[in-house]
Enzyme design. Structure first.
Site, PDB file in Angstrom:
ATOM      1  N   HIS A 159       0.835  -1.222   0.000  1.00 39.40           N
ATOM      2  CA  HIS A 159       0.000   0.000   0.000  1.00 39.40           C
ATOM      3  C   HIS A 159       0.863   1.264   0.000  1.00 39.40           C
ATOM      4  CE1 HIS A 159      -3.383  -2.683   1.236  1.00 39.40           C
ATOM      5  NE2 HIS A 159      -2.418  -3.274   1.917  1.00 39.40           N
ATOM      6  N   SER A 280      15.025  21.865 -16.008  1.00 37.07           N
ATOM      7  CA  SER A 280      13.867  22.704 -16.260  1.00 37.07           C
ATOM      8  C   SER A 280      14.355  24.052 -16.764  1.00 37.07           C
ATOM      9  CB  SER A 280      13.080  22.886 -14.961  1.00 37.07           C
ATOM     10  OG  SER A 280      12.300  24.049 -15.023  1.00 37.07           O
ATOM     11  N   GLU A 293       9.858   8.480 -16.876  1.00 35.36           N
ATOM     12  CA  GLU A 293       8.529   9.104 -17.061  1.00 35.36           C
ATOM     13  C   GLU A 293       7.995   8.826 -18.457  1.00 35.36           C
ATOM     14  OE1 GLU A 293       7.965  13.275 -15.355  1.00 35.36           O
ATOM     15  OE2 GLU A 293      10.136  13.027 -15.348  1.00 35.36           O
TER      16      GLU A 293
END
Ligand code: ARG
Length: 462
Positions: A159, A280, A293
């Site tokens: 979990h 970035s 990703e």
């Protein structure tokens, strides 16, 4: 006289509408199959000559011509023509331009229907072999890293909550198991790819005395297909391949998700090499895990291709239908996506740096040895349910004191059970906890080292 298509225009009174020609042509994408189309034609001509349908001279001329056409394609001398529809007719027309009338005999006893089914299988077989070698490269990288990190302790999760300590090597070997099944699925799929449909002709077979077993042998197929109708219409093998690929991507996306989490400042478990990340343009501090990703994101298109192919084949009557032309782009994009994702992963994994102290620190938080305390009490005669209760109370106390179980004193622990003695700290340590899971398939460092050895042996037999 009206200008109609030179390959099949005999019964037509008017030329194809210009847009329809564009709309129905597949040359834009099936040109990718030119090598396999030529390989299939060389085998077909060889078989026809063997069976007396072509003379030796005709065969020689055709084979030489096809080799020249291949060289012309590779040196950019051939301009693909939409008017010629597909790769088959483009190659055949280039052949006839080169060797004259004999070129027109190549299509004896076959149809584009069995030809395309053969081309895709030849192409897919080669690509499966490449994908399998990339899977192996990725698996070896994982096994190597697992071996190196066999003693590295990290929190194991259920979990996404800290559950029990595990070794990082054990976690990496879980990924390897997923890929091992993927490899086996690809090999299994390859068995049904590697069967020759050529000879089915349009759908019913041909009147020439052909030898399909010979063609199969020449092309390295295990055998010819059984039934001509099924041969030209079957695309199960493409669906199976896309299914196996969807599972590979699902696995890569799970790995990606964990890599992205682990590379975050909040987890801080690993460092990804700079060359697999990007920055970035606005936030100078950023180092983004783009490769995992993107692989996670690309999973969607492969699932989509699986659904496209299943839907493409649904309700198709026997035998070949033009619908089948739509099989190529999903197959091609699945291959490209898989090959790219596996390559990026196989290149990246060896350079992952485990931040061992940080992993250890995380495992030391979150009461990851609570089950070990319960097992300790059970071994001293307490029924498991009661032990669970005792540990629950100890954890609640720890939370209140802001201390993990191993940080509580013996006296503090003994408030909850008199069965607890000084040796409890051996099981409350992370090292003790992982070392105790010392059975086949367990997380103990010794088991991980042995599992790496077994995994290496499996791979070395490929
Ligand atoms: N371009 C076609 C395909 O990809 C080749 C077979 C065409 N056969 C035909 N009868 N029109 O499926």
């Amino acid at each position: 006289m009206t200008q109609t298509n030179s390959s099949w225009g005999g019964r037509f009174a008017e030329a194809t509408d210009a847009f329809v020609a564009e709309f129905t042509a597949s040359i834009g994408f099936d040109q990718r199959l030119y090598r396999h189309d030529i390989e299939g034609s060389v085998a077909h001509a060889t078989m026809l000559a063997q069976c007396g349908v072509l003379t030796e001279d005709e065969k020689e001329a055709i084979i030489q011509g096809l080799q020249d056409v291949k060289a012309d394609i590779e040196s950019g001398k051939i301009e693909w023509s939409v008017a010629l529809e597909d790769v088959h007719m483009n190659v055949e027309s280039a052949l006839t331009n080169k060797i004259g009338i004999v070129g027109k005999k190549l299509h004896t006893g076959r149809s584009r229907n069995d030809q395309i089914a053969t081309d895709i299988r030849l192409y897919l077989r080669e690509e499966i072999d490449h994908l399998c070698s990339e899977l192996t490269r990725l698996q070896s990288a994982l096994i190597k890293l697992a071996d190196k990190e066999a003693n590295t302790i990290m929190p194991g999760f259920t979990h996404l909550q800290t559950a029990q300590p595990v070794t990082f090597g054990h976690h990496l070997l879980a990924w390897n198991e997923m890929l091992q099944r993927d490899y086996e699925r690809m090999i299994d799929c390859r068995k049904r790819v590697n069967i020759l449909p050529l000879g089915a002709a349009a759908l019913a077979g041909t009147t020439y005395p052909i030898d399909r077993t010979l063609t199969a042998k020449l092309l390295g197929f295990d055998r010819p297909t059984e039934n001509s109708l099924d041969s030209v219409s079957d695309r199960d093998f493409a669906i199976e391949f896309t299914h196996a690929s969807a599972l590979v991507m699902m696995h890569l996306s799970r790995m990606s998700e964990e890599l992205v989490l682990w590379a975050s400042a909040q987890f801080d478990f690993i460092d990804l090499p700079d060359r697999f990340c990007t920055g970035s343009s606005i936030m100078p501090q950023k180092k983004n895990p783009d490769v995992p990703e993107l692989v996670r994101g690309k999973t969607g298109r492969v699932y989509g291709h699986l659904m496209s192919l299943l839907t493409l084949m649904k309700s198709q009557p026997l035998a070949y239908n033009k619908d089948n032309q739509e099989d190529k782009e999903p197959i091609f994009d699945t291959i490209d996506t898989l090959a790219g994702s596996l390559r990026a992963f196989a290149d990246m994994i060896p350079h992952i740096v485990a931040k061992r102290e940080s992993m250890y620190g995380a495992a030391a938080k979150g009461f990851s040895t609570a089950t070990d305390l319960a097992d300790y009490l059970v071994k001293r005669g307490l029924p498991f349910r009661d032990a669970h209760e005792v540990v629950g109370e100890s954890v609640a106390f720890g939370i209140q004191e802001n201390k993990d179980l191993a940080e509580l004193s013996l006296e503090q622990l003994q408030q909850f059970s008199t069965l607890i003695e000084a040796d409890v700290f051996e099981v409350l340590t992370l090292e003790g906890s992982v070392a105790a899971r010392d059975h086949f398939g367990g997380t103990a460092p010794a088991q991980v080292t042995a599992a790496c050895q077994r995994a290496r042996t499996i791979i070395s037999k490929r």
